[in-house]
Design an enzyme around this catalytic site. Structure first.
Site, PDB file in Angstrom:
ATOM      1  N   CYS A   1       6.634 -69.519  44.182  1.00  0.00           N
ATOM      2  CA  CYS A   1       7.909 -68.931  43.749  1.00  0.00           C
ATOM      3  C   CYS A   1       8.119 -69.079  42.236  1.00  0.00           C
ATOM      4  CB  CYS A   1       9.059 -69.504  44.578  1.00  0.00           C
ATOM      5  SG  CYS A   1      10.489 -68.412  44.576  1.00  0.00           S
TER       6      CYS A   1
ATOM      7  N   HIS B   1       7.535 -70.044  49.954  1.00  0.00           N
ATOM      8  CA  HIS B   1       7.542 -71.518  49.852  1.00  0.00           C
ATOM      9  C   HIS B   1       6.877 -72.156  51.072  1.00  0.00           C
ATOM     10  CE1 HIS B   1      10.547 -71.951  46.558  1.00  0.00           C
ATOM     11  NE2 HIS B   1      11.010 -70.818  47.024  1.00  0.00           N
TER      12      HIS B   1
ATOM     13  N   GLU C   1       5.719 -74.958  51.305  1.00  0.00           N
ATOM     14  CA  GLU C   1       6.059 -76.395  51.316  1.00  0.00           C
ATOM     15  C   GLU C   1       7.310 -76.676  52.147  1.00  0.00           C
ATOM     16  OE1 GLU C   1       6.411 -74.329  48.829  1.00  0.00           O
ATOM     17  OE2 GLU C   1       8.246 -74.710  47.691  1.00  0.00           O
TER      18      GLU C   1
END
Ligand code: GLN
Length: 205
Positions: free
Chosen positions: A78, A177, A179
């Site tokens: 991002c 994302h 994560e």
């Protein structure tokens, strides 16, 4: 492998957890000595303008640019994608990036339709399962240079397809994302398919 997570702003902890799940022991990078000690770097999501300003303040902007030029493997999610892009649309005036990826990204590109959304997308790493992708005020890639491969795309409501995961040499970037989802496939891809082979090639030189 010594992997750093650029820890100036953004979701650093989530990337650290994903990297640990991939079997590496990451360190946070805020200072030049920490940057020097790592072989690969992850740039988190957050706010690209803030991360760039802090990188300049902590005198990391030029050193990170230099390491990228020397071939350090880097993954950006991002805001991290924006920071790896050579060209940024809808940037704030004077916005700087580390650059290195021959792409043009548009900041907050999905913002005009939806601020944030989630979607199951194909990730072109040979895996068959879709990747659950979380987009938060995400950029998309508007143009790619000739040595860039597109690993994932998303179709916007007007029917246009936009790259949201790209790779160019030792640099990997995603608009979304990974994560945040507990699915470590993208980090695994970065470590095993991008960084490790690059570091082995570097040692053999
Ligand atoms: N819109 C943000 C930027 O321009 C990126 C958002 C994010 O990283 N979730 O940096």
């Amino acid at each position: 492998m010594k992997v750093g997570v650029l820890a100036l702003q953004g979701d650093v902890r989530e990337h650290v957890s994903s990297l640990i799940a991939c079997g590496v022991d990451p360190i946070s990078v805020r200072r030049i000595e920490e940057l020097r000690s790592v072989e690969a770097l992850v740039i988190p999501g957050g706010e690209s303008t803030t991360i760039a300003q802090l990188a300049e303040h902590y005198e990391l902007l030029q050193p990170i640019r230099a390491r990228i030029r020397e071939g350090m493997p880097v993954y950006g999610s991002c805001a991290g994608m924006i920071l790896l892009a050579d060209r940024v649309l809808d940037a704030i005036e004077g916005q700087k990036t580390f650059g290195g990826l021959d792409i043009t990204v548009r900041r907050n590109a999905f913002g005009r339709q939806v601020d944030s959304f989630e979607s199951d997308i194909d990730f072109n790493d040979g895996g068959k399962e879709k990747v659950h992708a979380v987009f938060i005020r995400a950029p998309w890639v508007e143009e790619i240079g000739k040595d860039i491969s597109v690993l994932a795309t998303v179709t916007s409501p007007d029917g246009q397809s936009h790259p949201v995961a790209v790779r160019g040499g030792n640099l990997l970037a995603t608009s979304f994302h990974p994560e945040l989802t507990g699915d470590h496939r993208i980090h695994h891809y970065f470590i095993e398919e991008v960084a490790r082979p690059a570091l082995v090639r570097g040692r053999d030189r």
